[in-house]
Write an enzyme that holds these catalytic residues in place. Structure first.
Site, PDB file in Angstrom:
ATOM      1  N   CYS A   1      -2.004   6.448  -6.128  1.00 55.41           N
ATOM      2  CA  CYS A   1      -0.558   6.418  -5.887  1.00 55.41           C
ATOM      3  C   CYS A   1       0.060   5.278  -6.688  1.00 55.41           C
ATOM      4  CB  CYS A   1      -0.278   6.248  -4.393  1.00 55.41           C
ATOM      5  SG  CYS A   1       1.471   6.202  -3.979  1.00 55.41           S
TER       6      CYS A   1
ATOM      7  N   TYR B   1       0.851  -1.206   0.000  1.00 55.98           N
ATOM      8  CA  TYR B   1       0.000   0.000   0.000  1.00 55.98           C
ATOM      9  C   TYR B   1       0.875   1.241   0.000  1.00 55.98           C
ATOM     10  CZ  TYR B   1       0.863   0.912   5.005  1.00 55.98           C
ATOM     11  OH  TYR B   1       1.439   1.205   6.214  1.00 55.98           O
ATOM     12  N   CYS B   2       0.246   2.376  -0.369  1.00 50.69           N
ATOM     13  CA  CYS B   2       0.992   3.628  -0.354  1.00 50.69           C
ATOM     14  C   CYS B   2       0.070   4.785   0.031  1.00 50.69           C
ATOM     15  CB  CYS B   2       1.718   3.870  -1.680  1.00 50.69           C
ATOM     16  SG  CYS B   2       0.696   3.778  -3.163  1.00 50.69           S
ATOM     17  N   ARG B   3       0.061   5.868  -0.740  1.00 50.73           N
ATOM     18  CA  ARG B   3      -0.619   7.098  -0.306  1.00 50.73           C
ATOM     19  C   ARG B   3      -2.122   7.086  -0.541  1.00 50.73           C
ATOM     20  NH1 ARG B   3       4.090  10.634  -3.131  1.00 50.73           N
ATOM     21  NH2 ARG B   3       5.524  10.752  -1.341  1.00 50.73           N
TER      22      ARG B   3
ATOM     23  N   PHE C   1      -3.037   4.663   3.171  1.00 59.04           N
ATOM     24  CA  PHE C   1      -2.987   4.989   4.597  1.00 59.04           C
ATOM     25  C   PHE C   1      -4.047   6.009   5.019  1.00 59.04           C
ATOM     26  CE2 PHE C   1      -1.404   7.944   7.864  1.00 59.04           C
ATOM     27  CZ  PHE C   1      -1.456   7.100   8.959  1.00 59.04           C
TER      28      PHE C   1
END
Length: 218
Positions: free
Chosen positions: A183, A177-179, A207
């Site tokens: 993303c 996962y990221c932003r 997140f």
């Protein structure tokens, strides 16, 4: 005497502040954790002066606040509901704007022969975490990870992925996962790891969405 028009004009200030792609990018980064104008400018590919001007629009609309830390001004979201609002904007645009659908399909093609862009939903991720069947990989920069992350997540920024493969389990599915939904970091990480034989998918949010839903963070 206050009129309904006055109320709607004031409400429109929020809409005007959100009416810029650069400001939405700034909000996406601020949603990861407080950041300086220099960091935000770099993230959104803006000059510091342009980033400051956009941030003033966001402040006047009540979307961000700023505090001084030494010589720096640090910006943060005023309210986690702003993440929810941005999510609703995204859903409406993807549902009703043909151009949005075209752009998303070009940036994140669904017809991927190796299935590397297959995503996992929030509910599926919660179930996998509760059962211990998945491991979390956070591919954001270290400073964003330190500001807050999903429980038990391992932080390996995308640029360090190949040099830190020993940190990743082989006996469980990895969820990157990221932003947020747009993303590209997690998409790239999944594609690279799939080619190396890892069982891996991406989280279809990020997140900020996890935090805004009231789920545990570290």
């Amino acid at each position: 005497m206050t009129s309904r028009q006055d109320l709607f004009d004031t409400l429109a200030q929020v809409g005007k502040a959100l009416g810029s792609g650069h400001r939405l990018m700034l909000l996406e980064r601020i949603a990861q954790g407080e950041a300086s104008v220099e960091t935000l400018a770099s993230t959104a590919d803006l000059t510091v002066g342009n980033a400051s001007a956009h941030l003033q629009h966001l402040r006047r609309a009540g979307l961000v606040t700023a505090t001084r830390c030494g010589k720096q001004m640090l910006y943060r979201l005023t309210d986690q509901r702003i993440v929810t609002l941005m999510g609703l904007m995204r859903e409406v645009a993807e549902t009703n704007l043909a151009e949005m659908e075209r752009l998303v399909s070009r940036m994140f093609p669904d017809a991927n022969p190796d299935g590397a862009l297959e995503a996992i939903s929030r509910d599926e991720l919660l179930s996998g975490l509760n059962s211990g069947d998945v491991a979390l990989l956070d591919v954001r920069p270290e400073e964003e990870f330190e500001a807050g992350h999903l429980p038990t997540a391992i932080n390996i920024p995308l640029g360090q992925l190949e040099s830190m493969l020993d940190e990743l389990p082989r006996d469980r599915e990895i969820i990157a996962y990221c932003r947020g939904p747009y993303c590209v970091l997690s998409h790239e990480a999944v594609q690279r790891l799939r080619k190396l034989g890892y069982q891996v998918r991406r989280f279809d949010e990020g997140f900020p969405e996890w935090k805004a839903a009231g789920l545990p963070i570290h």
